[in-house]
Design a protein around this motif. Structure first.
Motif, PDB file in Angstrom:
ATOM      1  N   ARG A  26       0.836  -1.194   0.000  1.00 52.39           N
ATOM      2  CA  ARG A  26       0.000   0.000   0.000  1.00 52.39           C
ATOM      3  C   ARG A  26       0.874   1.247   0.000  1.00 52.39           C
ATOM      4  N   ASP A  28       0.155   5.817  -0.456  1.00 55.08           N
ATOM      5  CA  ASP A  28      -0.935   6.786  -0.425  1.00 55.08           C
ATOM      6  C   ASP A  28      -1.649   6.836  -1.766  1.00 55.08           C
ATOM      7  N   ASP A  29      -0.932   6.474  -2.856  1.00 57.16           N
ATOM      8  CA  ASP A  29      -1.501   6.576  -4.200  1.00 57.16           C
ATOM      9  C   ASP A  29      -2.292   5.342  -4.617  1.00 57.16           C
ATOM     10  N   TYR A  30      -1.758   4.143  -4.325  1.00 57.34           N
ATOM     11  CA  TYR A  30      -2.423   2.932  -4.808  1.00 57.34           C
ATOM     12  C   TYR A  30      -2.109   1.737  -3.909  1.00 57.34           C
ATOM     13  N   THR A  31      -2.938   0.700  -4.024  1.00 60.47           N
ATOM     14  CA  THR A  31      -2.720  -0.532  -3.276  1.00 60.47           C
ATOM     15  C   THR A  31      -2.679  -1.710  -4.241  1.00 60.47           C
ATOM     16  N   SER A  65      -5.938  -0.749  -6.595  1.00 57.28           N
ATOM     17  CA  SER A  65      -6.823   0.352  -6.209  1.00 57.28           C
ATOM     18  C   SER A  65      -6.103   1.680  -6.390  1.00 57.28           C
ATOM     19  N   ASN A  66      -6.782   2.631  -7.018  1.00 56.74           N
ATOM     20  CA  ASN A  66      -6.273   3.994  -7.156  1.00 56.74           C
ATOM     21  C   ASN A  66      -6.908   4.841  -6.063  1.00 56.74           C
ATOM     22  N   ASN A  67      -6.100   5.333  -5.141  1.00 55.65           N
ATOM     23  CA  ASN A  67      -6.611   6.094  -4.001  1.00 55.65           C
ATOM     24  C   ASN A  67      -6.579   7.599  -4.228  1.00 55.65           C
ATOM     25  N   THR A  68      -6.246   8.020  -5.451  1.00 57.58           N
ATOM     26  CA  THR A  68      -6.125   9.447  -5.745  1.00 57.58           C
ATOM     27  C   THR A  68      -7.279   9.923  -6.620  1.00 57.58           C
ATOM     28  N   LEU A 121      -9.956   7.089  -8.054  1.00 56.06           N
ATOM     29  CA  LEU A 121     -10.766   6.488  -6.991  1.00 56.06           C
ATOM     30  C   LEU A 121     -11.502   5.228  -7.459  1.00 56.06           C
ATOM     31  N   ARG A 123     -11.224   0.743  -8.247  1.00 55.85           N
ATOM     32  CA  ARG A 123     -10.614  -0.538  -7.915  1.00 55.85           C
ATOM     33  C   ARG A 123     -10.768  -1.445  -9.124  1.00 55.85           C
TER      34      ARG A 123
END
Length: 289
Positions: A26, A28-31, A65-68, A121, A123
């Motif tokens: 993981r 901050d940007d992706y998992t 997953s894109n968390n941005t 944002l 998955r």
């Protein structure tokens, strides 16, 4: 589990030269998360270790997953496992040349997109299409799938003009086997030669694991003694090393003053030397983290 003991003594070498003295990941940007299949050997593992018959095919999946709030692109790279000079197994891409005993390179038996685009944002599941070789074998094919965000290799300069690179990647190991049969361990001494690492003189002892099994918990003790000059003696020891299947590596024995705090590199002197090498290890069908 099988134990392996290797005793090499009274091995002579002649130096007629002069070297200068010189799982789940993981950000901050992706998992990145592996989706463990039903034919996994141990479902508690954070990597793939699958049992698949000869010439069979299977699709493995990894969840990205894109968390941005921006679109990002993820590079996907396949590589065969190698062993580095410190006795660590490496699953990400390196410049280490594949060993001559490697018959099945993992990247030849897995197909996946080289680049994955993730909208903001979101998955997404990535398919890894695996095909087992059509020949029957005992042991393991070992390697890894590495994920890295595109654009990380762009150079950035700080206020003082110093170039800084920050790159992050994540690797999920992939082990493939056709059965749970144990493989008899083997360890070979291939070559002994002088070299340098970061300007310091060493004597490289090349060790090879020609079998399709891991060699775990390797404890190495080496002594190089001068025959031409009996005052020369270099010692080295290392414990808890590991070798990946069908790999080799150069074990560097330093020619520094082992008792000195600075460990000053000494020039290698021409002459005859004797290597005494003792390796104790064990093998099993499980990758050890």
């Amino acid at each position: 589990m099988k134990k392996l003991q290797l005793f090499l003594s009274a091995i002579f070498l002649t130096l007629s030269f002069g070297l200068a003295q010189t799982g789940y990941a993981r950000t901050d940007d992706y998992t990145v998360k592996p989706i463990i299949p039903e034919n996994q050997s141990n479902k508690d593992l954070g990597y793939f270790d699958i049992l698949l018959g000869a010439d069979k095919e299977q699709t493995l999946q990894v969840e990205l997953s894109n968390n941005t709030e921006q679109e990002i692109k993820i590079d996907v790279t396949l590589s065969s496992a190698v062993t580095n000079m410190t006795g660590l197994v490496v699953y990400e891409p390196t410049e280490i040349v594949a060993d001559s005993s490697l018959k099945y390179n993992l990247k030849d038996y897995v197909n996946t997109p080289k680049v994955v685009t993730l909208p903001p944002l979101t998955r997404q599941k990535l398919d890894l299409k695996v095909k087992m070789p059509n020949e029957a074998f005992d042991g393991q094919i070992a390697g890894g799938i590495t994920f890295s965000k595109e654009g990380q290799n762009d150079k950035e300069e700080d206020s003082e003009g110093i170039t800084v690179k920050n790159t992050y990647s994540y690797t999920i190991a992939l082990l493939m086997r056709q059965n749970d049969n144990e493989v008899s361990p083997d360890l070979k001494l291939k070559t002994v030669s002088p070299s340098q690492i970061n300007g310091r003189n060493v004597i490289n002892v090349n060790l090879q694991n020609p079998t399709m099994t891991y060699i775990n918990t390797m404890n190495v003790k080496a002594t190089i003694s001068g025959i031409s000059n009996t005052d020369i003696k270099y010692t080295y020891s290392n414990s808890m090393m590991q070798m990946a299947p069908n790999t080799s590596f150069d074990l560097p024995i330093p020619t520094s003053n082992q008792s000195a705090a600075t460990r000053v590199s000494e020039p290698l002197k021409p002459g005859k030397y004797r290597l005494q090498l003792v390796v104790n290890a064990r093998t099993d069908n499980q990758r050890k983290i």
